[in-house]
Scaffold this motif. Structure first.
Motif, PDB file in Angstrom:
ATOM      1  N   VAL A 110      17.837  24.855  -1.481  1.00  0.00           N
ATOM      2  CA  VAL A 110      18.443  25.266   0.022  1.00  0.00           C
ATOM      3  C   VAL A 110      17.447  25.892   0.746  1.00  0.00           C
ATOM      4  O   VAL A 110      17.142  25.707   1.090  1.00  0.00           O
ATOM      5  N   SER A 111      15.852  25.833  -0.794  1.00  0.00           N
ATOM      6  CA  SER A 111      14.758  26.783  -0.486  1.00  0.00           C
ATOM      7  C   SER A 111      14.754  24.982   0.703  1.00  0.00           C
ATOM      8  O   SER A 111      13.389  25.403   1.665  1.00  0.00           O
ATOM      9  N   ALA A 112      14.219  23.933   0.108  1.00  0.00           N
ATOM     10  CA  ALA A 112      14.001  23.007   0.965  1.00  0.00           C
ATOM     11  C   ALA A 112      14.859  22.530   1.673  1.00  0.00           C
ATOM     12  O   ALA A 112      14.029  22.504   3.382  1.00  0.00           O
ATOM     13  N   VAL A 113      15.829  22.492   2.036  1.00  0.00           N
ATOM     14  CA  VAL A 113      16.748  22.504   3.696  1.00  0.00           C
ATOM     15  C   VAL A 113      16.064  23.657   4.637  1.00  0.00           C
ATOM     16  O   VAL A 113      15.806  23.273   5.602  1.00  0.00           O
ATOM     17  N   PHE A 114      15.994  24.954   4.346  1.00  0.00           N
ATOM     18  CA  PHE A 114      15.696  25.757   5.062  1.00  0.00           C
ATOM     19  C   PHE A 114      14.147  25.936   5.295  1.00  0.00           C
ATOM     20  O   PHE A 114      13.681  26.477   6.287  1.00  0.00           O
ATOM     21  N   GLY A 115      13.617  25.124   4.253  1.00  0.00           N
ATOM     22  CA  GLY A 115      12.025  24.945   4.271  1.00  0.00           C
ATOM     23  C   GLY A 115      11.902  24.516   5.532  1.00  0.00           C
ATOM     24  O   GLY A 115      10.695  24.331   6.344  1.00  0.00           O
ATOM     25  N   LEU A 116      13.033  22.759   5.718  1.00  0.00           N
ATOM     26  CA  LEU A 116      12.032  21.666   6.989  1.00  0.00           C
ATOM     27  C   LEU A 116      12.930  22.045   8.203  1.00  0.00           C
ATOM     28  O   LEU A 116      11.846  22.730   8.682  1.00  0.00           O
ATOM     29  N   ILE A 117      14.217  23.661   7.789  1.00  0.00           N
ATOM     30  CA  ILE A 117      13.911  24.161   8.982  1.00  0.00           C
ATOM     31  C   ILE A 117      13.046  24.891  10.054  1.00  0.00           C
ATOM     32  O   ILE A 117      12.472  24.996  11.033  1.00  0.00           O
ATOM     33  N   VAL A 118      12.883  26.170   9.386  1.00  0.00           N
ATOM     34  CA  VAL A 118      11.252  26.952   8.946  1.00  0.00           C
ATOM     35  C   VAL A 118      10.204  25.876   9.992  1.00  0.00           C
ATOM     36  O   VAL A 118       9.894  26.233  10.796  1.00  0.00           O
ATOM     37  N   ALA A 119      10.097  25.177   9.164  1.00  0.00           N
ATOM     38  CA  ALA A 119       8.350  23.822   9.413  1.00  0.00           C
ATOM     39  C   ALA A 119       8.825  23.355  10.517  1.00  0.00           C
ATOM     40  O   ALA A 119       8.195  23.554  11.486  1.00  0.00           O
ATOM     41  N   VAL A 120       9.848  22.600  10.693  1.00  0.00           N
ATOM     42  CA  VAL A 120      10.351  22.539  12.521  1.00  0.00           C
ATOM     43  C   VAL A 120      10.371  23.288  13.879  1.00  0.00           C
ATOM     44  O   VAL A 120       9.651  23.043  14.709  1.00  0.00           O
ATOM     45  N   VAL A 121      10.662  24.306  13.091  1.00  0.00           N
ATOM     46  CA  VAL A 121      11.207  25.425  14.757  1.00  0.00           C
ATOM     47  C   VAL A 121       9.696  26.450  14.857  1.00  0.00           C
ATOM     48  O   VAL A 121       9.332  26.368  15.606  1.00  0.00           O
ATOM     49  N   ASP A 122       9.026  26.248  13.636  1.00  0.00           N
ATOM     50  CA  ASP A 122       7.246  26.762  13.323  1.00  0.00           C
ATOM     51  C   ASP A 122       6.232  26.335  14.415  1.00  0.00           C
ATOM     52  O   ASP A 122       5.830  25.728  15.104  1.00  0.00           O
ATOM     53  N   THR A 123       6.300  25.067  13.719  1.00  0.00           N
ATOM     54  CA  THR A 123       5.788  24.029  14.293  1.00  0.00           C
ATOM     55  C   THR A 123       5.785  24.115  16.167  1.00  0.00           C
ATOM     56  O   THR A 123       4.883  23.109  16.842  1.00  0.00           O
ATOM     57  N   ALA A 124       6.942  23.502  16.598  1.00  0.00           N
ATOM     58  CA  ALA A 124       7.305  22.989  17.675  1.00  0.00           C
ATOM     59  C   ALA A 124       6.830  25.140  18.863  1.00  0.00           C
ATOM     60  O   ALA A 124       6.402  24.592  19.914  1.00  0.00           O
ATOM     61  N   ILE A 143       2.982  36.033  15.550  1.00  0.00           N
ATOM     62  CA  ILE A 143       3.073  37.662  14.681  1.00  0.00           C
ATOM     63  C   ILE A 143       4.439  37.475  14.988  1.00  0.00           C
ATOM     64  O   ILE A 143       5.658  36.949  13.985  1.00  0.00           O
ATOM     65  N   VAL A 144       5.077  37.949  16.190  1.00  0.00           N
ATOM     66  CA  VAL A 144       6.696  38.021  16.519  1.00  0.00           C
ATOM     67  C   VAL A 144       7.202  37.196  16.356  1.00  0.00           C
ATOM     68  O   VAL A 144       8.515  37.481  15.963  1.00  0.00           O
ATOM     69  N   LEU A 145       6.566  36.090  17.320  1.00  0.00           N
ATOM     70  CA  LEU A 145       7.722  34.407  17.320  1.00  0.00           C
ATOM     71  C   LEU A 145       7.993  34.501  15.884  1.00  0.00           C
ATOM     72  O   LEU A 145       8.561  33.746  14.938  1.00  0.00           O
ATOM     73  N   TYR A 146       6.695  34.163  14.787  1.00  0.00           N
ATOM     74  CA  TYR A 146       6.926  34.328  13.073  1.00  0.00           C
ATOM     75  C   TYR A 146       8.064  34.669  12.372  1.00  0.00           C
ATOM     76  O   TYR A 146       8.256  34.223  11.972  1.00  0.00           O
ATOM     77  N   SER A 147       7.505  35.857  12.766  1.00  0.00           N
ATOM     78  CA  SER A 147       9.041  37.190  12.444  1.00  0.00           C
ATOM     79  C   SER A 147      10.337  37.110  12.247  1.00  0.00           C
ATOM     80  O   SER A 147      11.139  36.966  11.405  1.00  0.00           O
ATOM     81  N   ALA A 148       9.991  36.485  13.350  1.00  0.00           N
ATOM     82  CA  ALA A 148      11.938  36.527  14.560  1.00  0.00           C
ATOM     83  C   ALA A 148      12.771  35.389  13.839  1.00  0.00           C
ATOM     84  O   ALA A 148      13.470  35.470  13.441  1.00  0.00           O
ATOM     85  N   VAL A 149      11.529  34.071  13.447  1.00  0.00           N
ATOM     86  CA  VAL A 149      12.088  32.624  13.127  1.00  0.00           C
ATOM     87  C   VAL A 149      12.444  33.367  11.450  1.00  0.00           C
ATOM     88  O   VAL A 149      13.777  33.124  10.892  1.00  0.00           O
ATOM     89  N   ASN A 150      11.248  32.876  10.450  1.00  0.00           N
ATOM     90  CA  ASN A 150      10.874  33.075   9.254  1.00  0.00           C
ATOM     91  C   ASN A 150      12.295  34.186   8.516  1.00  0.00           C
ATOM     92  O   ASN A 150      13.078  34.073   7.908  1.00  0.00           O
ATOM     93  N   LEU A 151      12.501  35.484   9.051  1.00  0.00           N
ATOM     94  CA  LEU A 151      12.848  36.774   8.517  1.00  0.00           C
ATOM     95  C   LEU A 151      14.063  36.573   8.753  1.00  0.00           C
ATOM     96  O   LEU A 151      15.189  36.670   7.474  1.00  0.00           O
ATOM     97  N   VAL A 152      14.756  36.124  10.017  1.00  0.00           N
ATOM     98  CA  VAL A 152      15.878  35.402  10.266  1.00  0.00           C
ATOM     99  C   VAL A 152      16.778  34.664   9.715  1.00  0.00           C
ATOM    100  O   VAL A 152      17.483  34.820   8.427  1.00  0.00           O
TER     101      VAL A 152
END
Length: 348
Positions: A195-209, A261-270
């Motif tokens: 689960v960490s790998a799947v959601f880590g990939l999602i977080v990585a793609v969203v953060d990079t974009a 910081i705000v966008l990272y927090s919104a994406v990663n915390l959710v």
């Protein structure tokens, strides 16, 4: 001669200290071994499915190739990211010095004495923070790049795991609690890492974009860092957000830093704090406090790789020392979805 309770306690504590010292001195071996074991556990359900459609040796080869591809891809991504980060940090050296100088001038304007201003300016070496991130990623890459040991170990584990079910069945006749404990460890490790790998990939793609859209340099580097830090419990998000926020400060000022910081927090915390725990649930059976202490302890024992494998290592220790003990079930937390003993006894 019967030992007193205090003597037994002191003897047990001494044994624990010796074991911990041994693990720390052999960290370069223990870390890769645990990594190879974790990968074998993660791919085991796929192996079981393949064995119903092809010979055992063919299933072992397929699982082995997939594990190799995963390690090579992660190693390549980390090496590229470290190289990009190493090239990016020196370009901001003048900006870092100017930032510290402006902070010192601001404190002096507020009436702070020169010795205190110099002390604050000397302690705020932002470059050391970025160097620490580079060192962390380099530490992970150096472990993964030790391909000869990891690849050879995976080769043996891939083919030996074909006999895991038979060996577990034989061991269950004599040590059923130990077999059940190790099965719980494998299931918890598989759930956590998968689960960490799947959601880590999602977080990585969203953060990079997101960083690319904001014009923050090194978006790919910070995306890879977000993926890696998703495996670090509790503080992984904080580690992942600091470098891009600092780069945003140097590139676009406080406004860009605050936006990152705000966008990272919104994406990663959710994703990491709301959605991801629902899939993992309480399968690992570790409280937040124990998870954080595991992170600190295994990072100290095994280095950067210990931060990524903190939860699996703690699950293994719990399986051997607690789950396998018939008299130790009272120490375990009640896992969601599992009835307690009274409920199980009352069930028809």
């Amino acid at each position: 001669m019967t030992q007193s309770r205090t003597s037994r306690l002191l003897l047990s504590a001494a044994c624990v200290v010796i074991v911990i010292a041994g693990l720390r001195s052999a960290g370069d071996i223990v870390g890769p071994v645990m990594l190879a074991l974790a990968l074998t556990i993660v791919f085991h359900p796929l192996r079981a499915a393949l064995e119903r459609r092809m010979p055992v040796w063919a299933a072992s080869v397929v699982v082995l190739v997939l594990a190799y591809v995963l390690i090579l891809a992660l190693t390549l991504a980390l090496v590229v990211s470290v190289g990009r980060l190493a090239a990016l940090v020196p370009t901001y050296a003048p900006d870092l010095d100017e930032l510290v100088a402006d902070l010192g001038d601001g404190l002096a304007a507020l009436g702070v004495a020169p010795p205190q201003v110099e002390a604050v300016a000397g302690s705020l070496d932002v470059g050391k923070l970025l160097d620490a991130v580079t060192s962390f990623m380099s530490g992970i890459a150096s472990v993964l790049s030790n391909l000869f040991f990891v690849v050879t170990l995976l080769l043996f584990l891939a083919f030996d795991s074909a006999h895991a079910s038979r060996l577990a069945g034989q061991a269950r006749e004599h040590r059923p609690q130990l077999v059940d404990a190790l099965a719980t460890f494998a299931q918890g490790t598989r759930s956590y890492l998968g689960v960490s790998a799947v959601f880590g990939l999602i977080v990585a793609v969203v953060d990079t974009a997101m960083l690319w859209a904001l014009g923050v340099p090194g978006a790919f580097v910070w995306g890879v860092l977000a993926f890696v830090t998703n495996f670090i419990p509790n503080i992984g998000f904080i580690i992942g957000v600091v470098p891009p926020a600092l780069i945003g400060l140097l590139e676009g000022g406080p406004g860009l830093m605050l936006l990152v910081i705000v966008l990272y927090s919104a994406v990663n915390l959710v994703i990491q704090s709301i959605i991801q725990p629902r899939y993992v649930g309480n399968a690992v059976g570790l409280s937040t406090t124990l998870t954080f202490l595991s992170l600190v302890f295994w990072t100290w024992v095994l280095g950067p790789l210990g931060a990524l494998l903190a939860v699996p290592m703690s699950l293994l220790v719990r399986a051997v020392l607690v789950d396998a003990d018939p008299d130790g079930r009272w120490r375990l937390p009640l896992i969601s979805g599992q009835p307690d003993d009274e409920t199980a006894a009352a069930a028809p």
